[in-house]
Design a protein around this motif. Sequence first.
Motif, PDB file in Angstrom:
ATOM      1  N   VAL A   1       0.851  -1.206   0.000  1.00 37.85           N
ATOM      2  CA  VAL A   1       0.000   0.000   0.000  1.00 37.85           C
ATOM      3  C   VAL A   1       0.879   1.247   0.000  1.00 37.85           C
ATOM      4  O   VAL A   1       1.819   1.362   0.783  1.00 37.85           O
ATOM      5  CB  VAL A   1      -0.935   0.017   1.238  1.00 37.85           C
ATOM      6  CG1 VAL A   1      -1.685   1.342   1.331  1.00 37.85           C
ATOM      7  CG2 VAL A   1      -1.928  -1.122   1.167  1.00 37.85           C
ATOM      8  N   LYS A   2       0.556   2.192  -0.897  1.00 33.60           N
ATOM      9  CA  LYS A   2       1.339   3.438  -1.007  1.00 33.60           C
ATOM     10  C   LYS A   2       0.507   4.664  -0.596  1.00 33.60           C
ATOM     11  O   LYS A   2       1.064   5.681  -0.203  1.00 33.60           O
ATOM     12  CB  LYS A   2       1.812   3.635  -2.449  1.00 33.60           C
ATOM     13  CG  LYS A   2       2.728   2.551  -2.986  1.00 33.60           C
ATOM     14  CD  LYS A   2       4.170   2.844  -2.644  1.00 33.60           C
ATOM     15  CE  LYS A   2       5.164   2.082  -3.509  1.00 33.60           C
ATOM     16  NZ  LYS A   2       4.954   0.645  -3.546  1.00 33.60           N
ATOM     17  N   THR A   3      -0.810   4.566  -0.763  1.00 27.66           N
ATOM     18  CA  THR A   3      -1.686   5.708  -0.483  1.00 27.66           C
ATOM     19  C   THR A   3      -2.925   5.238   0.274  1.00 27.66           C
ATOM     20  O   THR A   3      -3.542   4.250  -0.111  1.00 27.66           O
ATOM     21  CB  THR A   3      -2.142   6.393  -1.797  1.00 27.66           C
ATOM     22  OG1 THR A   3      -0.999   6.685  -2.603  1.00 27.66           O
ATOM     23  CG2 THR A   3      -2.908   7.674  -1.509  1.00 27.66           C
ATOM     24  N   ILE A   4      -3.273   5.953   1.352  1.00 22.96           N
ATOM     25  CA  ILE A   4      -4.480   5.636   2.117  1.00 22.96           C
ATOM     26  C   ILE A   4      -5.401   6.853   2.093  1.00 22.96           C
ATOM     27  O   ILE A   4      -4.997   7.965   2.453  1.00 22.96           O
ATOM     28  CB  ILE A   4      -4.148   5.288   3.582  1.00 22.96           C
ATOM     29  CG1 ILE A   4      -3.219   4.070   3.655  1.00 22.96           C
ATOM     30  CG2 ILE A   4      -5.425   5.016   4.378  1.00 22.96           C
ATOM     31  CD1 ILE A   4      -2.599   3.858   5.023  1.00 22.96           C
ATOM     32  N   LEU A   5      -6.637   6.639   1.649  1.00 22.55           N
ATOM     33  CA  LEU A   5      -7.681   7.658   1.715  1.00 22.55           C
ATOM     34  C   LEU A   5      -8.604   7.233   2.847  1.00 22.55           C
ATOM     35  O   LEU A   5      -9.096   6.102   2.847  1.00 22.55           O
ATOM     36  CB  LEU A   5      -8.479   7.714   0.408  1.00 22.55           C
ATOM     37  CG  LEU A   5      -7.698   7.598  -0.905  1.00 22.55           C
ATOM     38  CD1 LEU A   5      -8.655   7.469  -2.079  1.00 22.55           C
ATOM     39  CD2 LEU A   5      -6.777   8.803  -1.093  1.00 22.55           C
ATOM     40  N   GLU A   6      -8.838   8.094   3.815  1.00 22.85           N
ATOM     41  CA  GLU A   6      -9.702   7.723   4.934  1.00 22.85           C
ATOM     42  C   GLU A   6     -10.740   8.816   5.133  1.00 22.85           C
ATOM     43  O   GLU A   6     -10.398   9.991   5.296  1.00 22.85           O
ATOM     44  CB  GLU A   6      -8.877   7.543   6.215  1.00 22.85           C
ATOM     45  CG  GLU A   6      -9.596   6.760   7.312  1.00 22.85           C
ATOM     46  CD  GLU A   6     -10.470   7.614   8.207  1.00 22.85           C
ATOM     47  OE1 GLU A   6     -11.402   7.078   8.836  1.00 22.85           O
ATOM     48  OE2 GLU A   6     -10.229   8.841   8.287  1.00 22.85           O
ATOM     49  N   ILE A   7     -12.015   8.427   5.055  1.00 20.03           N
ATOM     50  CA  ILE A   7     -13.097   9.391   5.266  1.00 20.03           C
ATOM     51  C   ILE A   7     -14.037   8.846   6.324  1.00 20.03           C
ATOM     52  O   ILE A   7     -14.612   7.767   6.164  1.00 20.03           O
ATOM     53  CB  ILE A   7     -13.879   9.686   3.970  1.00 20.03           C
ATOM     54  CG1 ILE A   7     -12.935  10.156   2.850  1.00 20.03           C
ATOM     55  CG2 ILE A   7     -14.945  10.753   4.236  1.00 20.03           C
ATOM     56  CD1 ILE A   7     -13.629  10.474   1.546  1.00 20.03           C
ATOM     57  N   GLY A   8     -14.157   9.593   7.410  1.00 22.22           N
ATOM     58  CA  GLY A   8     -15.060   9.214   8.495  1.00 22.22           C
ATOM     59  C   GLY A   8     -16.256  10.137   8.539  1.00 22.22           C
ATOM     60  O   GLY A   8     -16.534  10.876   7.586  1.00 22.22           O
TER      61      GLY A   8
ATOM     62  N   GLY B   1     -12.358   3.812   6.370  1.00 26.95           N
ATOM     63  CA  GLY B   1     -13.344   4.640   7.047  1.00 26.95           C
ATOM     64  C   GLY B   1     -14.755   4.269   6.604  1.00 26.95           C
ATOM     65  O   GLY B   1     -14.946   3.595   5.591  1.00 26.95           O
ATOM     66  N   GLY B   2     -15.747   4.722   7.361  1.00 23.57           N
ATOM     67  CA  GLY B   2     -17.138   4.354   7.103  1.00 23.57           C
ATOM     68  C   GLY B   2     -17.623   4.691   5.704  1.00 23.57           C
ATOM     69  O   GLY B   2     -18.421   3.958   5.117  1.00 23.57           O
ATOM     70  N   VAL B   3     -17.136   5.807   5.127  1.00 25.74           N
ATOM     71  CA  VAL B   3     -17.597   6.252   3.807  1.00 25.74           C
ATOM     72  C   VAL B   3     -17.126   5.306   2.685  1.00 25.74           C
ATOM     73  O   VAL B   3     -17.687   5.304   1.594  1.00 25.74           O
ATOM     74  CB  VAL B   3     -17.153   7.712   3.552  1.00 25.74           C
ATOM     75  CG1 VAL B   3     -17.494   8.187   2.141  1.00 25.74           C
ATOM     76  CG2 VAL B   3     -17.818   8.640   4.566  1.00 25.74           C
ATOM     77  N   ALA B   4     -16.135   4.481   2.972  1.00 25.60           N
ATOM     78  CA  ALA B   4     -15.644   3.526   1.966  1.00 25.60           C
ATOM     79  C   ALA B   4     -16.707   2.497   1.577  1.00 25.60           C
ATOM     80  O   ALA B   4     -16.575   1.806   0.567  1.00 25.60           O
ATOM     81  CB  ALA B   4     -14.382   2.824   2.471  1.00 25.60           C
ATOM     82  N   ALA B   5     -17.787   2.407   2.376  1.00 26.18           N
ATOM     83  CA  ALA B   5     -18.903   1.520   2.026  1.00 26.18           C
ATOM     84  C   ALA B   5     -19.668   2.050   0.808  1.00 26.18           C
ATOM     85  O   ALA B   5     -20.414   1.305   0.162  1.00 26.18           O
ATOM     86  CB  ALA B   5     -19.865   1.387   3.206  1.00 26.18           C
TER      87      ALA B   5
END
Length: 271
Positions: A96-103, A216-220
Motif C-alpha cells: 500500500v502506497k496511499t491511504i484515503l480515509e473518510i469518516g 473509514g465508514g464512507v468507503a462503504a
Amino acid sequence: MYYMGIDVGSVSTDVVLLDKGLNVVEEIYLKTQGSPIQSVYEAMKIVRDKYDSKQISGVGTTGSGRMIAAAITGADVIKNEITTHAIAASHTDPDVKTILEIGGQDSKIIILRDGIISDFAMNTVCAAGTGSFLDRQAERLGIEIDDLGKLALKSEVQVRIAGRCAVFAESDIIHKQQLGYSKEDLIAGLCQALARNFLSNLGKGKEIQDKIYFQGGVAANLGIKKAFEDLFQKEVIVPEHFKVMGSVGAAILAKEAVEKNGGMTSFKGFD
C-alpha cells in the motif's frame, strides 16, 4: 489470547479483537452519540459477554477519544489515527502506497513509502469532505444512506455539483433538482464533488501511487469509490475491515507494546 483495539471517534466507537496471528476475530461498531465514555462502557459490556478479562493480552486506543478510552480500560499504547490507519493498511498489504480515509466528521490522506509514513494531511474543519455531509444530503433527498452508492452507479447523466463548501453544495443540489435531474444523477454528482474536494484539499502536491486503500465508514459507498477511481484513473481498494482499520492498527501496536514489556499488560479488566 486476544489483543483489543479501541477507536473512539466523534461519530463511532469501534472495537476489534485480534488473535495472536493478528486476524480479526471480533468487530464492534457503535455510535458515539456525543458520549465517548458511555460508548466505551457499552462496547466493553459486549466484549465481556463473550470473553474473559484473562483472555485480553493487551489494549491499544486511538481516535479523538483515545485518552478517555485509555484511562477507562488501562491501555498499553495510545496512538493517533494517522499511525494506526497506516499500521493496519501496511499489515493487510505491505505494498500500500496511499491511504484515503473518510469518516463521519473528518478525512485524511496518508502517503506510505516502504511501509513508512512519508506525508499526510487531515481535514477536521470542513464538512463538505466527510460522511456527515453525505448523511445530510441523503436524508434531504429521502434516500437511505446505505443505498447512496448503489444509486450513484445507476447515473446516466453527469451533473457537476459545487463541492468546495457544504453550504454551496447543498444550494447547488437544490438548484439542479429544480432543473429536473434525477436522484441518481444528483447523488453521482455529489460523490464526484466530494472526491474532487478531498483531492484539492488534502491531495494537493501529493503523488497518488498504487496501491490505493480507501478506509473509514464512507468507503462503504460505491459511488465515492468509483469517483476516486475516475479521478485517479487507478484502482481503489476497499479492505475487508475498512470501517475499523484504526482499531486494527491500535490492536497491532498493543501486541508490540506488550511484547516489549515482557508480556505484561496494563488492562484493568472488564469489572
